[in-house]
Scaffold this motif. Structure first.
Motif, PDB file in Angstrom:
ATOM      1  N   GLN A  55      38.083  43.664   5.537  1.00 16.39           N
ATOM      2  CA  GLN A  55      37.369  44.630   4.697  1.00 16.39           C
ATOM      3  C   GLN A  55      36.502  45.162   6.543  1.00 16.39           C
ATOM      4  OE1 GLN A  55      34.228  42.629   2.868  1.00 16.39           O
ATOM      5  NE2 GLN A  55      35.535  40.665   2.477  1.00 16.39           N
ATOM      6  N   ALA A  59      26.664  49.598  -6.300  1.00 19.76           N
ATOM      7  CA  ALA A  59      27.260  48.879  -6.073  1.00 19.76           C
ATOM      8  C   ALA A  59      28.567  49.492  -5.948  1.00 19.76           C
ATOM      9  CB  ALA A  59      27.337  47.962  -7.193  1.00 19.76           C
ATOM     10  N   ALA A  60      28.774  50.471  -6.540  1.00 25.32           N
ATOM     11  CA  ALA A  60      30.276  51.389  -5.670  1.00 25.32           C
ATOM     12  C   ALA A  60      30.043  51.856  -4.569  1.00 25.32           C
ATOM     13  CB  ALA A  60      29.817  52.737  -6.571  1.00 25.32           C
ATOM     14  N   ASN A  62      31.221  48.774  -2.685  1.00 22.96           N
ATOM     15  CA  ASN A  62      32.275  48.605  -2.765  1.00 22.96           C
ATOM     16  C   ASN A  62      33.429  49.616  -1.651  1.00 22.96           C
ATOM     17  OD1 ASN A  62      34.370  46.290  -3.665  1.00 22.96           O
ATOM     18  ND2 ASN A  62      35.157  48.488  -4.319  1.00 22.96           N
ATOM     19  N   ARG A  63      33.155  51.049  -1.884  1.00 22.50           N
ATOM     20  CA  ARG A  63      33.891  52.105  -0.479  1.00 22.50           C
ATOM     21  C   ARG A  63      33.044  51.714   0.693  1.00 22.50           C
ATOM     22  NH1 ARG A  63      32.300  56.778   1.272  1.00 22.50           N
ATOM     23  NH2 ARG A  63      33.862  58.662   1.407  1.00 22.50           N
ATOM     24  N   VAL A  75      35.457  47.975   1.334  1.00 14.08           N
ATOM     25  CA  VAL A  75      37.104  47.878   1.348  1.00 14.08           C
ATOM     26  C   VAL A  75      37.451  49.346   0.840  1.00 14.08           C
ATOM     27  CG1 VAL A  75      38.674  47.367  -0.770  1.00 14.08           C
ATOM     28  CG2 VAL A  75      36.889  45.899  -0.367  1.00 14.08           C
ATOM     29  N   ASP A  79      40.103  40.862  -0.431  1.00 14.92           N
ATOM     30  CA  ASP A  79      40.041  39.713  -1.315  1.00 14.92           C
ATOM     31  C   ASP A  79      39.427  38.977  -1.458  1.00 14.92           C
ATOM     32  OD1 ASP A  79      41.210  38.332  -0.544  1.00 14.92           O
ATOM     33  OD2 ASP A  79      43.431  38.388  -1.905  1.00 14.92           O
ATOM     34  N   ARG A 122      31.917  38.298   1.158  1.00 17.51           N
ATOM     35  CA  ARG A 122      31.519  39.531   2.281  1.00 17.51           C
ATOM     36  C   ARG A 122      31.430  38.947   3.499  1.00 17.51           C
ATOM     37  NH1 ARG A 122      33.461  43.187  -0.620  1.00 17.51           N
ATOM     38  NH2 ARG A 122      32.154  44.578  -1.880  1.00 17.51           N
TER      39      ARG A 122
END
Length: 473
Positions: free
Chosen positions: A355, A386-387, A390-391, A394, A452, A455
């Motif tokens: 990450q 949230a997207a 996440n971008r 990850v 995976d 955070r």
């Protein structure tokens, strides 16, 4: 058989005298280089910000040349400044990760200017930490506060007829950002890839406030030098070591981290009000100073003079720009490499199984990253938010962007067959360059956070709680 006559000793002496006299007749320019810390290129009026008030930068732009395509070598303080002061990219100067010392013999740019007869002074944050001791400055003051007072004291005591290269480094807008807010948080415009919360707006307004304060400090320093020299006949350059400490900025090779402001004024030499799209790197800056001072470019460095662009002799400089990032101790363990042309950007994330993280999302301190708590709350209700998050954390092994169509680098085209040949070409370019640099693709220090896994902030919080429980036992 005829023999060629040898030139007499007297003729040789006359020729040498004429050459030396020609150099003596060339007036070497005084230089002021003002460097900001963590200032994103877009966050000033010169590059289109509707919010940031930067009248000094604007006046330099109106009176000089603006570079739209100026890039740092690495988007974190230590490596970026070591590249500047060596003319070498990180793998060659040794400072790849933040807070890693460069090779002592690499920091030569100041010494080259001194050999040309310059007095070179550094005030504020110029070299990283105490690395300035490696550079050979004639005057070194690393106090980050009261810059104009330090400059005034230095200039008042100065008694030299040598040409001067004065480098002044403002710590702003590095975190923590000021609490003296001069912007209305409700009226500022956030980047489109941010999550819009009141806390984010408050921090963004404080960041802009520091930029405005830094701009005023530069104006004061420029005025002090003008009074000291008795005219404005000197080079003034403004730039920043990388983008701001925001998601996708500092510690990243997106343009918001790697593309910085570069503005240069030199009355009578650089035509006023110009903009150029010539691509230049921070490793090019000192070779340019040396060139303008009348010296030969140092051999075996990565930097190349762009004096020809400044003086209107050419419109182009580099065809491609390479940038690297290794890490920042335990806060950021995420090595990245990239190659960019004017249209395309190819990014290689060396460890996509990890990450991306940094001080802001882990530390969450006031005036730095406290707004991250509001982002955690936002993603519970907003899939779009949230997207975005996440971008940030990850990322795929390969990212590819068409900068003409997508200047904010939001649409990754790495899997688009239309761009396959271009991606292969730029991947090969990067491979070849990394090999030539001796890039060992190190990951820096610190333990990475697995893609995976939890955070980074949650993982750190869990460790802290575990340690507290152990102490109670």
């Amino acid at each position: 058989m005829k023999t060629r006559s040898k030139p007499s000793i007297s003729l040789i002496i006359i020729a040498l005298t004429l050459v030396m006299q020609a150099y003596a007749d060339v007036k070497q320019p005084n230089i002021l280089f003002f460097v900001a810390d963590d200032h994103g290129r877009a966050d000033c009026s010169v590059f289109g910000s509707k919010d940031a008030r930067t009248p000094k930068m604007q006046s330099l732009a109106d009176e000089g040349m603006v570079f739209s395509n100026a890039f740092i070598a690495s988007p974190v303080c230590g490596p970026s400044r070591c590249a500047l002061l060596s003319g070498l990219m990180p793998a060659r100067n040794g400072a790849e990760g933040n807070h890693v010392l460069p090779k002592r013999e690499s920091q030569t740019m100041v010494k080259h200017l001194k050999e040309l007869g310059y007095e070179v002074a550094a005030i504020g944050k110029v070299a990283h930490g105490d690395y300035g001791s490696l550079c050979g400055f004639d005057h070194l003051n690393t106090n980050k506060n009261g810059l104009r007072d330090s400059v005034k004291k230095y200039l008042s005591a100065r008694n030299s007829d040598k040409p001067l290269c004065l480098i002044v480094g403002d710590r702003r807008p590095h975190v923590p950002w000021t609490k003296k807010n001069v912007y209305d948080p409700q009226k500022v415009t956030l980047p489109s890839y941010f999550i819009d919360t009141p806390e984010t707006r408050e921090h963004w307004a404080r960041y802009l406030s520091d930029i405005t304060g830094m701009d005023a400090e530069m104006a004061a320093v420029d005025q002090l030098l003008r009074e000291h020299l008795g005219s404005d006949d000197y080079i003034t350059m403004y730039s920043a070591d990388h983008g701001g400490q925001w998601p996708f900025g500092k510690w990243n090779l997106y343009d918001s981290g790697a593309n910085v402001a570069l503005i240069v004024r030199w009355p009578g030499k650089i035509k006023a009000g110009q903009r150029t799209d010539a691509m230049v790197s921070w490793v090019d800056i000192f070779p340019t100073f040396i060139d303008l001072a009348g010296g030969p470019a140092p051999e075996n460095i990565d930097g190349r003079s762009f004096a020809g662009v400044l003086l209107g002799k050419t419109a182009e400089h580099r065809d491609v720009i390479y940038t690297t990032h290794t890490g920042d101790k335990g806060m950021n363990v995420y090595p990245i490499r990239a190659v960019r042309t004017k249209r395309f950007k190819y990014i290689r994330n060396l460890h996509p199984e990890w990450q991306h993280s940094n001080h802001s999302d882990i530390g969450r301190k006031d005036g730095a990253g406290a707004y991250w708590h509001s982002w955690d709350e936002a993603i519970k209700k907003d899939p779009a938010a949230a997207a975005k998050l996440n971008r940030y954390f990850v990322r795929p092994a390969t990212e590819f962007y068409d900068l003409e169509k997508d200047p904010a680098e939001q649409v990754n085209l790495a899997e688009n067959p239309e761009y396959r040949l271009q991606i292969e070409k730029m991947s090969a370019l990067l491979d070849e360059w990394m090999k030539a640099q001796g890039d060992k693709q190190i990951s820096g220090s610190g333990t990475p956070y697995l893609a995976d896994g939890p955070r980074p902030f949650d993982a750190v919080s869990k460790r802290k709680q575990s340690k507290k429980k152990q102490k109670k036992k």
